[in-house]
Design a protein around this motif. Structure first.
Motif, PDB file in Angstrom:
ATOM      1  N   ASP A 151       0.803  -1.221   0.000  1.00 29.25           N
ATOM      2  CA  ASP A 151       0.000   0.000   0.000  1.00 29.25           C
ATOM      3  C   ASP A 151       0.837   1.272   0.000  1.00 29.25           C
ATOM      4  OD1 ASP A 151      -2.335  -1.481   0.050  1.00 29.25           O
ATOM      5  OD2 ASP A 151      -2.366  -1.581   2.242  1.00 29.25           O
ATOM      6  N   SER A 152       2.141   1.137  -0.134  1.00 30.51           N
ATOM      7  CA  SER A 152       2.990   2.329  -0.081  1.00 30.51           C
ATOM      8  C   SER A 152       3.296   2.834  -1.485  1.00 30.51           C
ATOM      9  CB  SER A 152       4.294   2.018   0.661  1.00 30.51           C
ATOM     10  OG  SER A 152       5.011   1.010  -0.023  1.00 30.51           O
ATOM     11  N   ALA A 153       3.493   4.142  -1.584  1.00 31.76           N
ATOM     12  CA  ALA A 153       3.823   4.773  -2.866  1.00 31.76           C
ATOM     13  C   ALA A 153       5.336   4.806  -3.051  1.00 31.76           C
ATOM     14  CB  ALA A 153       3.253   6.184  -2.908  1.00 31.76           C
ATOM     15  N   LEU A 154       5.773   4.669  -4.294  1.00 31.58           N
ATOM     16  CA  LEU A 154       7.199   4.767  -4.610  1.00 31.58           C
ATOM     17  C   LEU A 154       7.595   6.208  -4.935  1.00 31.58           C
ATOM     18  CD1 LEU A 154       7.568   1.636  -6.922  1.00 31.58           C
ATOM     19  CD2 LEU A 154       8.080   1.825  -4.483  1.00 31.58           C
ATOM     20  N   GLY A 155       6.632   7.017  -5.250  1.00 34.48           N
ATOM     21  CA  GLY A 155       6.851   8.401  -5.655  1.00 34.48           C
ATOM     22  C   GLY A 155       5.634   8.874  -6.426  1.00 34.48           C
ATOM     23  N   TYR A 156       5.781   9.983  -7.102  1.00 36.79           N
ATOM     24  CA  TYR A 156       4.660  10.466  -7.907  1.00 36.79           C
ATOM     25  C   TYR A 156       5.185  11.250  -9.102  1.00 36.79           C
ATOM     26  CZ  TYR A 156       5.317  14.945  -5.419  1.00 36.79           C
ATOM     27  OH  TYR A 156       5.837  16.090  -4.894  1.00 36.79           O
ATOM     28  N   THR A 157       4.338  11.393 -10.108  1.00 42.18           N
ATOM     29  CA  THR A 157       4.720  12.124 -11.318  1.00 42.18           C
ATOM     30  C   THR A 157       3.843  13.352 -11.489  1.00 42.18           C
ATOM     31  OG1 THR A 157       3.197  10.894 -12.758  1.00 42.18           O
ATOM     32  CG2 THR A 157       5.409   9.993 -12.481  1.00 42.18           C
ATOM     33  N   LEU A 158       4.430  14.374 -12.083  1.00 44.39           N
ATOM     34  CA  LEU A 158       3.699  15.535 -12.563  1.00 44.39           C
ATOM     35  C   LEU A 158       4.011  15.685 -14.054  1.00 44.39           C
ATOM     36  CD1 LEU A 158       4.194  18.218  -9.737  1.00 44.39           C
ATOM     37  CD2 LEU A 158       2.181  16.811 -10.179  1.00 44.39           C
ATOM     38  N   ILE A 159       2.984  15.687 -14.877  1.00 43.90           N
ATOM     39  CA  ILE A 159       3.157  15.837 -16.323  1.00 43.90           C
ATOM     40  C   ILE A 159       2.623  17.198 -16.733  1.00 43.90           C
ATOM     41  CG2 ILE A 159       2.450  14.965 -18.591  1.00 43.90           C
ATOM     42  CD1 ILE A 159       2.303  12.187 -17.386  1.00 43.90           C
ATOM     43  N   HIS A 160       3.465  17.995 -17.357  1.00 39.54           N
ATOM     44  CA  HIS A 160       3.063  19.325 -17.795  1.00 39.54           C
ATOM     45  C   HIS A 160       2.007  19.187 -18.881  1.00 39.54           C
ATOM     46  CE1 HIS A 160       3.271  23.454 -19.245  1.00 39.54           C
ATOM     47  NE2 HIS A 160       3.971  23.753 -18.158  1.00 39.54           N
ATOM     48  N   ALA A 161       0.868  19.842 -18.692  1.00 44.65           N
ATOM     49  CA  ALA A 161      -0.278  19.634 -19.576  1.00 44.65           C
ATOM     50  C   ALA A 161      -0.137  20.321 -20.922  1.00 44.65           C
ATOM     51  CB  ALA A 161      -1.559  20.120 -18.891  1.00 44.65           C
TER      52      ALA A 161
END
Length: 569
Positions: A377-387
């Motif tokens: 249930d843990s996250a490895l990280g996250y992404t932000l994609i420029h729209a």
């Protein structure tokens, strides 16, 4: 229409080739073969035009290979049968026709195999970077949005203001910055073919602020003839296909508003890699359709008009996340070794991604990444994609490792209100004073907003609920300051020299550490100092004079870094 005719003609290349071979190999029946071939071509072309008109297959090598094969299989035997050309099954494999059939079969296998190899090429085409940690949240410049389910529910209730409302349904909501305000925009769309025939054009669109839970929708009249729900050549996808039949359309066209309030349909398109339908992330464009005239203007995604926030669709952003996470070391690794593989969570509000806005007003798509291992249930990280550009930034610093993922954050909200059946929606991970924090909308069963939840991503028991984003943020920061285990959290706040006389003192102890909280005379700011930084602070009492360096926040909490106590130090 040119795109449809082009695709239709290109679908008959193999048919023409085999018909010519039949004509050349059977001189005694040439006249009959030609007559049958022309008649079948006219019949088949009519059927194919209808097929292409409905399904809009992109002109790519894999698609043309499949279309040509289907046409040839269905029509070429009819040429032979109609002209009564004898076919020897035992020797057919040694003929020109048999040789071409083998080549086509090998080509189909080759394209299939290349599409697997192309997974790595698509990964390589992604503009990507990695950062340790996101900048701290600024509640004034980084607005917390209301979940689109709640906004849609309000707009649905306001549909009665639309003229001839029985003709229409609400279309896709699109987050957008209009002027200085972030809003959701949603067009009204036809409910059916007969409504389109009767109405001919839609009446306009709704706008509702995306950061105010009490805001009400506004209907703006603006007649639109070319829409997603229109039929024939007035359909937006068909208008784009007519100009760009060799580009793949990503997702459904969305509506965005220019500075004068005029709506435009925005369709993301991309050119695939040559031998496959896999996207080339360096070849992303946006087709801008005038809903009144149907005129289509095309731009590179990053060069689109300034009023367009989402020139990269949420569907393409979700696909980009998948390629980035799964195919970092190729297709085989994604199945067997799974080294460095990350799986995007599907908690987003649009195609498993969530639109958010930066301090500069630019839109990004947020997605947290989880381990491919089950029951983790843990996250490895996250992404932000420029729209607008499609550039992907992956945040995987130490503070983002081992934290709960978005599904876990939603479950905490779901378990908080079981009797009311309230649920969590639109979880977004922010950096609040150095602490990864899930901010979740709490909705009732009808999709109406009820509360915000601020959940410490590293501690499932640390959750604060409130009616407004700012109120909840202040309460969350106050609780952070009072919690000895998080007293270190003070990122993004400058040190300030401070002195005064102690008014009140409270010592808080846990198994891990002790901290001291106190007030100064004439102030309401709550100061917190960890005894590991100032061991003598445990002896503080009312009336003591202190000098210190502290990080003081706007919500009247402060973290002390150094302190001298008069008479003790």
């Amino acid at each position: 229409m040119i795109g449809i005719l082009t695709t239709t003609i290109l679908s008959f290349i193999l048919y023409f080739l085999l018909a010519i071979i039949a004509y050349m190999k059977n001189p005694m029946r040439r006249k009959l073969i030609m007559k049958n071939a022309i008649g079948l071509f006219i019949f088949g072309a009519i059927i194919m035009i209808v097929f292409v008109y409905i399904f809009l297959p992109t002109i790519t090598l894999p698609n043309l290979l499949i279309l040509n094969t289907i046409v040839a299989i269905l029509l070429v035997p009819l040429i032979y049968a109609g002209a009564r050309v004898p076919v020897n099954a035992k020797t057919s494999f040694r003929s020109w026709t048999g040789g071409i059939a083998v080549v086509v079969a090998l080509a189909i296998i080759g394209v299939f195999l290349y599409s697997i190899v192309a997974l790595g090429e698509t990964y390589d085409s992604i503009s990507k970077s990695e950062e340790e940690e996101a900048r701290p949240l600024n509640e004034e410049n980084t607005p917390i949005s209301v979940a689109p389910e709640s906004a849609r529910n309000k707009v649905q209730k306001a549909m009665s203001v639309v003229p001839n409302t029985q003709f229409y349904d609400l279309g896709k909501l699109q987050a957008q910055r209009v002027g200085e305000e972030i809003v959701y925009i949603a067009p009204v769309e036809f409910t059916s073919f007969w409504r389109y025939i009767r109405g001919n054009e839609t009446e306009g669109y709704f706008s509702i602020p995306a950061t105010n839970v009490n805001a009400q929708p506004e209907f703006i009249e603006s007649k639109m003839r070319y829409t997603n729900s229109s039929y024939f050549h007035h359909n937006v996808q068909r208008a784009v296909y007519g100009k760009h039949p060799n580009y793949i359309q990503s997702g459904e066209a969305q509506i965005e508003i220019d500075d004068e309030g005029k709506p435009w349909y925005i369709q993301t398109i991309y050119k695939p890699l040559f031998f496959s339908n896999r996207p080339d992330m360096n070849q992303i464009k946006v087709a801008v359709v005038d809903p009144v005239t149907g005129n289509v203007d095309t731009y590179d995604a990053s060069e689109a008009p300034e009023f367009i926030e989402g020139s990269v669709s949420s569907e393409l952003a979700a696909l980009e996340n998948e390629y980035f996470g799964k195919y970092v070391h190729g297709w085989l690794n994604s199945i067997f070794g799974k080294k460095d593989v990350k799986i995007p969570n599907e908690s987003g509000t649009e195609s498993s991604v969530t639109p958010i806005f930066s301090e500069e007003g630019e839109m990004y798509y947020f997605t947290d990444m989880a381990s491919p291992k089950e029951n983790i249930d843990s996250a490895l990280g996250y992404t932000l994609i420029h729209a607008r550009t499609g550039a992907l930034t992956y945040y995987n610093g130490q503070k983002n490792n081992g934290i709960m993922d978005s599904k876990g954050a939603k479950q905490i909200v779901n378990k908080e209100f079981p009797e009311k059946n309230w649920t969590g929606s639109m979880p977004v991970l922010y950096n609040v004073d150095g602490h990864p924090t899930w901010i979740v909308n709490v909705l009732d069963p009808n999709g109406l907003f009820k509360q915000y939840a601020y959940i410490k991503a590293s501690d499932s028991d640390f959750a604060v609920f409130g009616d407004t984003a700012k109120q909840t943020l202040n309460a969350y920061r106050l609780q952070l300051a009072q919690d000895p285990s998080t007293v270190e959290g003070s990122g993004g706040v400058e040190l300030t020299e401070k002195s005064g006389v102690i008014n009140r003192v409270l010592v808080t102890s846990t198994e891990a550490r002790q901290s001291v909280q106190f007030l100064l005379q004439g102030e309401t700011t709550i100061y917190t100092v960890n005894t590991s930084k100032a061991p003598l602070a445990i002896f503080l009492r009312e009336g003591d004079k202190v000098e210190m360096q502290a990080r003081i926040r706007d919500n009247e909490t402060a973290t002390v870094e150094e302190m001298q106590i008069e008479g003790i130090n």
